[in-house]
Design a protein around this motif. Structure first.
Motif, PDB file in Angstrom:
ATOM      1  N   MET A   1      18.157  36.845 -14.334  1.00 28.55           N
ATOM      2  CA  MET A   1      18.888  35.631 -14.668  1.00 28.55           C
ATOM      3  C   MET A   1      18.839  35.366 -16.183  1.00 28.55           C
ATOM      4  SD  MET A   1      20.795  33.184 -13.624  1.00 28.55           S
ATOM      5  CE  MET A   1      20.686  33.144 -11.875  1.00 28.55           C
ATOM      6  N   GLU A   2      17.693  35.670 -16.806  1.00 31.38           N
ATOM      7  CA  GLU A   2      17.540  35.388 -18.237  1.00 31.38           C
ATOM      8  C   GLU A   2      18.560  36.149 -19.081  1.00 31.38           C
ATOM      9  OE1 GLU A   2      13.398  35.789 -19.458  1.00 31.38           O
ATOM     10  OE2 GLU A   2      12.785  34.963 -17.522  1.00 31.38           O
ATOM     11  N   LYS A   3      18.742  37.421 -18.768  1.00 28.63           N
ATOM     12  CA  LYS A   3      19.672  38.237 -19.552  1.00 28.63           C
ATOM     13  C   LYS A   3      21.118  37.799 -19.317  1.00 28.63           C
ATOM     14  CE  LYS A   3      16.762  42.278 -19.998  1.00 28.63           C
ATOM     15  NZ  LYS A   3      16.591  43.700 -19.769  1.00 28.63           N
ATOM     16  N   THR A   4      21.443  37.468 -18.080  1.00 29.00           N
ATOM     17  CA  THR A   4      22.797  37.006 -17.768  1.00 29.00           C
ATOM     18  C   THR A   4      23.097  35.703 -18.497  1.00 29.00           C
ATOM     19  OG1 THR A   4      22.682  38.044 -15.589  1.00 29.00           O
ATOM     20  CG2 THR A   4      24.372  36.373 -15.905  1.00 29.00           C
ATOM     21  N   ALA A   5      22.145  34.766 -18.482  1.00 26.81           N
ATOM     22  CA  ALA A   5      22.330  33.484 -19.161  1.00 26.81           C
ATOM     23  C   ALA A   5      22.477  33.691 -20.659  1.00 26.81           C
ATOM     24  CB  ALA A   5      21.160  32.564 -18.849  1.00 26.81           C
ATOM     25  N   SER A   6      21.646  34.557 -21.236  1.00 29.20           N
ATOM     26  CA  SER A   6      21.743  34.852 -22.673  1.00 29.20           C
ATOM     27  C   SER A   6      23.103  35.435 -23.020  1.00 29.20           C
ATOM     28  CB  SER A   6      20.645  35.833 -23.096  1.00 29.20           C
ATOM     29  OG  SER A   6      19.388  35.247 -22.984  1.00 29.20           O
ATOM     30  N   PHE A   7      23.569  36.346 -22.178  1.00 30.71           N
ATOM     31  CA  PHE A   7      24.874  36.970 -22.404  1.00 30.71           C
ATOM     32  C   PHE A   7      25.989  35.924 -22.359  1.00 30.71           C
ATOM     33  CE2 PHE A   7      28.755  38.918 -20.672  1.00 30.71           C
ATOM     34  CZ  PHE A   7      29.033  39.815 -21.695  1.00 30.71           C
ATOM     35  N   CYS A   8      25.947  35.039 -21.362  1.00 36.91           N
ATOM     36  CA  CYS A   8      26.982  33.999 -21.227  1.00 36.91           C
ATOM     37  C   CYS A   8      27.001  33.084 -22.442  1.00 36.91           C
ATOM     38  CB  CYS A   8      26.758  33.184 -19.954  1.00 36.91           C
ATOM     39  SG  CYS A   8      27.094  34.093 -18.435  1.00 36.91           S
ATOM     40  N   LEU A   9      25.823  32.643 -22.884  1.00 39.55           N
ATOM     41  CA  LEU A   9      25.769  31.771 -24.059  1.00 39.55           C
ATOM     42  C   LEU A   9      26.272  32.492 -25.303  1.00 39.55           C
ATOM     43  CD1 LEU A   9      22.420  29.829 -23.563  1.00 39.55           C
ATOM     44  CD2 LEU A   9      24.726  28.886 -23.540  1.00 39.55           C
ATOM     45  N   LYS A  10      25.889  33.746 -25.461  1.00 33.90           N
ATOM     46  CA  LYS A  10      26.335  34.525 -26.622  1.00 33.90           C
ATOM     47  C   LYS A  10      27.856  34.660 -26.608  1.00 33.90           C
ATOM     48  CE  LYS A  10      25.385  38.734 -29.152  1.00 33.90           C
ATOM     49  NZ  LYS A  10      24.595  39.951 -29.236  1.00 33.90           N
ATOM     50  N   LEU A  11      28.416  34.899 -25.430  1.00 30.91           N
ATOM     51  CA  LEU A  11      29.859  35.015 -25.286  1.00 30.91           C
ATOM     52  C   LEU A  11      30.572  33.733 -25.721  1.00 30.91           C
ATOM     53  CD1 LEU A  11      31.043  37.636 -23.804  1.00 30.91           C
ATOM     54  CD2 LEU A  11      31.882  35.987 -22.151  1.00 30.91           C
ATOM     55  N   MET A  12      29.926  32.586 -25.451  1.00 31.74           N
ATOM     56  CA  MET A  12      30.507  31.291 -25.825  1.00 31.74           C
ATOM     57  C   MET A  12      30.164  30.910 -27.269  1.00 31.74           C
ATOM     58  SD  MET A  12      30.087  29.031 -22.312  1.00 31.74           S
ATOM     59  CE  MET A  12      28.333  28.883 -22.427  1.00 31.74           C
ATOM     60  N   GLY A  13      29.354  31.739 -27.948  1.00 32.64           N
ATOM     61  CA  GLY A  13      29.022  31.478 -29.348  1.00 32.64           C
ATOM     62  C   GLY A  13      27.806  30.587 -29.547  1.00 32.64           C
ATOM     63  N   TRP A  14      27.010  30.379 -28.497  1.00 33.00           N
ATOM     64  CA  TRP A  14      25.849  29.498 -28.568  1.00 33.00           C
ATOM     65  C   TRP A  14      24.559  30.280 -28.801  1.00 33.00           C
ATOM     66  CZ3 TRP A  14      25.347  24.149 -28.084  1.00 33.00           C
ATOM     67  CH2 TRP A  14      26.555  23.463 -27.885  1.00 33.00           C
ATOM     68  N   THR A  15      23.614  29.620 -29.475  1.00 34.94           N
ATOM     69  CA  THR A  15      22.273  30.172 -29.644  1.00 34.94           C
ATOM     70  C   THR A  15      21.265  29.160 -29.115  1.00 34.94           C
ATOM     71  OG1 THR A  15      22.029  29.265 -31.877  1.00 34.94           O
ATOM     72  CG2 THR A  15      22.883  31.524 -31.695  1.00 34.94           C
ATOM     73  N   VAL A  16      20.066  29.659 -28.828  1.00 36.93           N
ATOM     74  CA  VAL A  16      18.979  28.828 -28.313  1.00 36.93           C
ATOM     75  C   VAL A  16      17.753  29.123 -29.173  1.00 36.93           C
ATOM     76  CG1 VAL A  16      17.544  28.305 -26.305  1.00 36.93           C
ATOM     77  CG2 VAL A  16      19.927  29.003 -25.979  1.00 36.93           C
ATOM     78  N   ASN A  17      17.062  28.074 -29.640  1.00 40.41           N
ATOM     79  CA  ASN A  17      15.870  28.347 -30.443  1.00 40.41           C
ATOM     80  C   ASN A  17      14.784  28.979 -29.579  1.00 40.41           C
ATOM     81  OD1 ASN A  17      15.005  25.898 -29.122  1.00 40.41           O
ATOM     82  ND2 ASN A  17      13.686  25.402 -30.850  1.00 40.41           N
TER      83      ASN A  17
END
Length: 187
Positions: A1-17
């Motif tokens: 789930m972690e990698k999928t969520a990271s991929f989705c956010l990256k696709l939308m242009g978002w970063t997480v600290n």
């Protein structure tokens, strides 16, 4: 789930600290909350950390067929007319859990309001868990959890003053609906 969520956010242009609270139990307030998209972005951000998050959603959303989905995502129905019971219920959840991030949107609505709910303060204080601030900034497209917990030795009004400074200048999805808290007393 972690990698999928990271991929989705990256696709939308978002970063997480990179910050992960060291405690296993805490309350996290997240603002601004002006759109249902805030939930999607915030939930994805939490999945990138693999953190067990629970959050309140008004009980009217817990209807067939989405009730099961909301519960699976960590949602808990809330009757906004029963504020005192929500605090007590939340305190009990935190005391009984081995690991729990209780996420609360202090605005209590997606509409413009300067009166933020203070239940999160009382929940954290009574459960004796840290209180962190999270930011969903559409200007920077970044989700952030501040590294230091908020000072629960302050009274609720002084804490609201701190929150006004923390969230000042943060851009919401719908900026016209975001106001920093003004429900404070000054001396």
């Amino acid at each position: 789930m972690e990698k999928t969520a990271s991929f989705c956010l990256k696709l939308m242009g978002w970063t997480v600290n990179d910050f992960r609270p060291p405690e296993k139990k805490y309350v996290l307030i997240v603002a601004p909350h002006t759109s249902a998209m805030d939930f999607v972005i915030g939930r994805l951000a939490f999945w990138t950390k693999g953190l067990p998050a629970r959050f309140f959603i008004k009980k009217e959303f817990f209807v067939f067929p989405i009730r099961r989905l909301l519960k699976a995502l960590g949602g808990m129905p809330i009757d906004r007319q029963q504020a005192g019971n929500v605090v007590e219920h939340s305190v009990n959840l935190l005391k009984e859990a081995d690991e729990l991030a209780l996420i609360i949107t202090p605005e209590g609505t997606r509409k413009a309001t300067t009166h933020w709910k203070k239940g999160f303060y009382y929940i954290a204080k009574r459960a004796q868990v840290p209180l962190y601030a999270g930011i969903v900034d559409y200007g920077e497209k970044k989700c952030t959890i501040l590294p230091e917990p908020l000072d629960l030795d302050k009274d609720a009004d002084r804490l609201m003053q701190d929150l006004s400074k923390i969230y000042h200048g943060v851009k919401a999805k719908h900026p016209e609906n975001f106001r920093v808290p003004a429900n404070t007393k000054t001396n």
